[in-house]
Enzyme design. Structure first.
Site, PDB file in Angstrom:
ATOM      1  N   LYS A  48     -10.296  -4.272   8.839  1.00 32.49           N
ATOM      2  CA  LYS A  48      -9.602  -5.234   8.061  1.00 32.49           C
ATOM      3  C   LYS A  48      -8.434  -5.853   8.632  1.00 32.49           C
ATOM      4  O   LYS A  48      -8.192  -6.890   8.447  1.00 32.49           O
ATOM      5  CB  LYS A  48      -9.447  -4.611   6.773  1.00 32.49           C
ATOM      6  CG  LYS A  48     -10.266  -4.101   6.053  1.00 32.49           C
ATOM      7  CD  LYS A  48      -9.856  -3.378   4.564  1.00 32.49           C
ATOM      8  CE  LYS A  48     -11.191  -3.080   4.067  1.00 32.49           C
ATOM      9  NZ  LYS A  48     -10.809  -2.110   2.783  1.00 32.49           N
TER      10      LYS A  48
ATOM     11  N   ASP B  94      -9.577  -6.990  -2.081  1.00 34.97           N
ATOM     12  CA  ASP B  94      -9.050  -5.531  -2.453  1.00 34.97           C
ATOM     13  C   ASP B  94      -8.117  -5.259  -3.466  1.00 34.97           C
ATOM     14  O   ASP B  94      -8.159  -4.504  -4.452  1.00 34.97           O
ATOM     15  CB  ASP B  94      -8.783  -4.642  -1.095  1.00 34.97           C
ATOM     16  CG  ASP B  94     -10.083  -4.519  -0.221  1.00 34.97           C
ATOM     17  OD1 ASP B  94     -11.113  -4.230  -0.942  1.00 34.97           O
ATOM     18  OD2 ASP B  94      -9.823  -3.814   0.868  1.00 34.97           O
TER      19      ASP B  94
ATOM     20  N   GLU C 196       3.744   8.232  12.242  1.00 34.48           N
ATOM     21  CA  GLU C 196       4.269   6.888  13.053  1.00 34.48           C
ATOM     22  C   GLU C 196       3.567   5.908  12.444  1.00 34.48           C
ATOM     23  O   GLU C 196       4.298   4.946  12.182  1.00 34.48           O
ATOM     24  CB  GLU C 196       4.254   7.189  14.544  1.00 34.48           C
ATOM     25  CG  GLU C 196       4.936   8.213  15.282  1.00 34.48           C
ATOM     26  CD  GLU C 196       3.850   9.413  15.059  1.00 34.48           C
ATOM     27  OE1 GLU C 196       2.867   9.437  15.627  1.00 34.48           O
ATOM     28  OE2 GLU C 196       4.415  10.546  14.664  1.00 34.48           O
TER      29      GLU C 196
HETATM   30  P1  ATR Z   1      -9.056   0.799   6.112  1.00 32.88           P
HETATM   31  O1  ATR Z   1      -8.873  -0.213   6.681  1.00 32.88           O
HETATM   32  O2  ATR Z   1     -10.027   1.383   5.260  1.00 32.88           O
HETATM   33  O3  ATR Z   1      -7.763   1.530   5.834  1.00 32.88           O
HETATM   34  P2  ATR Z   1      -8.352   2.326   8.723  1.00 32.88           P
HETATM   35  O4  ATR Z   1      -7.604   1.279   9.188  1.00 32.88           O
HETATM   36  O5  ATR Z   1      -9.558   2.903   9.884  1.00 32.88           O
HETATM   37  O6  ATR Z   1      -9.444   2.013   7.376  1.00 32.88           O
HETATM   38  O7  ATR Z   1      -7.790   3.790   8.047  1.00 32.88           O
HETATM   39  C1  ATR Z   1      -8.294   4.945   7.946  1.00 32.88           C
HETATM   40  C2  ATR Z   1      -6.853   5.906   7.485  1.00 32.88           C
HETATM   41  O8  ATR Z   1      -7.881   7.281   7.174  1.00 32.88           O
HETATM   42  C3  ATR Z   1      -5.995   6.120   8.511  1.00 32.88           C
HETATM   43  O9  ATR Z   1      -4.895   6.376   7.459  1.00 32.88           O
HETATM   44  C4  ATR Z   1      -6.472   7.464   9.264  1.00 32.88           C
HETATM   45  O10 ATR Z   1      -5.262   8.157   9.607  1.00 32.88           O
HETATM   46  P3  ATR Z   1      -4.818   7.845  11.263  1.00 32.88           P
HETATM   47  O11 ATR Z   1      -4.163   6.829  11.032  1.00 32.88           O
HETATM   48  O12 ATR Z   1      -4.250   9.188  11.231  1.00 32.88           O
HETATM   49  O13 ATR Z   1      -6.197   7.961  12.133  1.00 32.88           O
HETATM   50  C5  ATR Z   1      -7.322   8.152   8.098  1.00 32.88           C
HETATM   51  N1  ATR Z   1      -8.154   9.238   8.467  1.00 32.88           N
HETATM   52  C6  ATR Z   1      -9.224   9.080   9.193  1.00 32.88           C
HETATM   53  N2  ATR Z   1      -9.915  10.495   9.505  1.00 32.88           N
HETATM   54  C7  ATR Z   1      -8.954  11.301   8.747  1.00 32.88           C
HETATM   55  C8  ATR Z   1      -8.824  12.421   8.727  1.00 32.88           C
HETATM   56  N3  ATR Z   1      -9.853  13.475   9.237  1.00 32.88           N
HETATM   57  N4  ATR Z   1      -7.924  13.192   8.027  1.00 32.88           N
HETATM   58  C9  ATR Z   1      -6.811  12.535   7.674  1.00 32.88           C
HETATM   59  N5  ATR Z   1      -6.899  11.014   7.564  1.00 32.88           N
HETATM   60  C10 ATR Z   1      -7.726  10.461   8.378  1.00 32.88           C
END
Ligand code: ATR
Length: 271
Positions: free
Chosen positions: A75, A108, A157
């Site tokens: 996105k 969304d 962060e």
């Molecule tokens: P979207 O566009 O749908 O928001 P994204 O940009 O890929 O998708 O974001 C995914 C989110 O899920 C992020 O906040 C990610 O955390 P990080 O920034 O630390 O990567 C979070 N996420 C993904 N896998 C995770 C996990 N196993 N535990 C906790 N958070 C997770």
């Protein structure tokens, strides 16, 4: 459900792109609405890995695609690759693209607010889990609707960057402590990786709404843990339908029948 790789996807009018994509119910919803409105055209699910976004977009445009929905993790890339309209600029995220003129919009946020009607009408403190594109759009939508937003993310962060980009005050707690929140909103893709979130549910108030923007045939561990602790729960199907209806209207200029869209997927839902 059939899914395609962007390298060999056949020509079609519309698609949802993301990675992974096999879980998406958007093709069922959009094709039901197309058929009901008497419009021809197909809507496919196409896998596009994060780093192949630009090449995939080029190929799909060459193949004659007219519109795309964009999901995890693309996105924020879609925002950078398109001419964002006013709604997309408001949120800094694009989830719907029109390929002819490469204008992008965001459905969304509006779809999410539609889904809160009758479920969480009174704003209050909300804890958003995750700091990706979905979180960004929903944080802004909730703040504009009068909610007091906190954001927890596995990578602190990234949450801090999101807060500084959005430019309004939000708290960034170090742990996802649910105490004192009217709503806990899960926007993370942890479940897609088969992982759960470290939430101390026993600290939550039972009147709290646990809302997961994801959906599926199986209840997410986020929702089942919340339910086991007596919380009210909500999955992402109503938001999915509402954002799909808004995307459909933006592409076709026709308001689709949301009941028809819902009927196309309700038999798949865990409820
Ligand atoms: P979207 O566009 O749908 O928001 P994204 O940009 O890929 O998708 O974001 C995914 C989110 O899920 C992020 O906040 C990610 O955390 P990080 O920034 O630390 O990567 C979070 N996420 C993904 N896998 C995770 C996990 N196993 N535990 C906790 N958070 C997770």
């Amino acid at each position: 459900m059939t899914t395609y790789s962007w390298r060999n996807a056949p020509s079609a009018g519309y698609a949802v792109i993301g990675d992974p994509i096999g879980h998406s119910w958007s093709p069922l919803i959009q094709e039901a609405a197309l058929a009901h409105a008497g419009l021809s055209g197909q809507y496919l699910a196409i896998q596009v890995p994060d780093l192949e976004f630009d090449s995939a977009l080029k190929r799909l445009r060459e193949c004659g695609y007219l519109g795309l929905n964009v999901t995890v993790p693309l996105k924020e890339r879609a925002y950078r690759a398109s001419q964002p309209d006013r709604e997309a600029r408001r949120f800094g995220v694009v989830n719907t693209l029109r390929l002819g003129d490469m204008v992008g919009t965001n459905t969304d946020a509006g779809g999410f607010l539609d889904s809160l009607q009758g479920v969480a009408d009174e704003p209050g403190p909300v804890l958003i889990l995750g700091a990706g594109g979905t979180s960004r759009a929903l944080a802004k939508a909730l703040q504009d609707a009068g909610w007091n937003v906190s954001i927890w993310n596995r990578t602190t962060e990234r949450a801090e960057r999101l807060v500084s980009d959005l430019g309004f005050p939000m708290t960034v707690p170090e742990t996802p402590d649910p105490k004192g929140f009217r709503m806990i909103l899960n926007t993370t893709s942890a479940a897609l990786a088969g992982e759960s979130l470290p939430i101390p549910w026993e600290r939550a108030d039972p009147s709290t709404l646990a809302y997961d923007v994801s959906y599926g045939s199986k209840m997410s561990s986020f929702l089942s843990e919340a339910r086991d602790h007596g919380l009210r729960i909500r999955d992402g199907v109503e938001m999915l339908i509402a954002q799909a209806a808004r995307s459909f209207e933006w592409w076709h200029g026709i308001e689709p029948d949301r009941a028809i869209m819902r009927k196309a997927v309700e038999h798949l839902r865990w409820t």
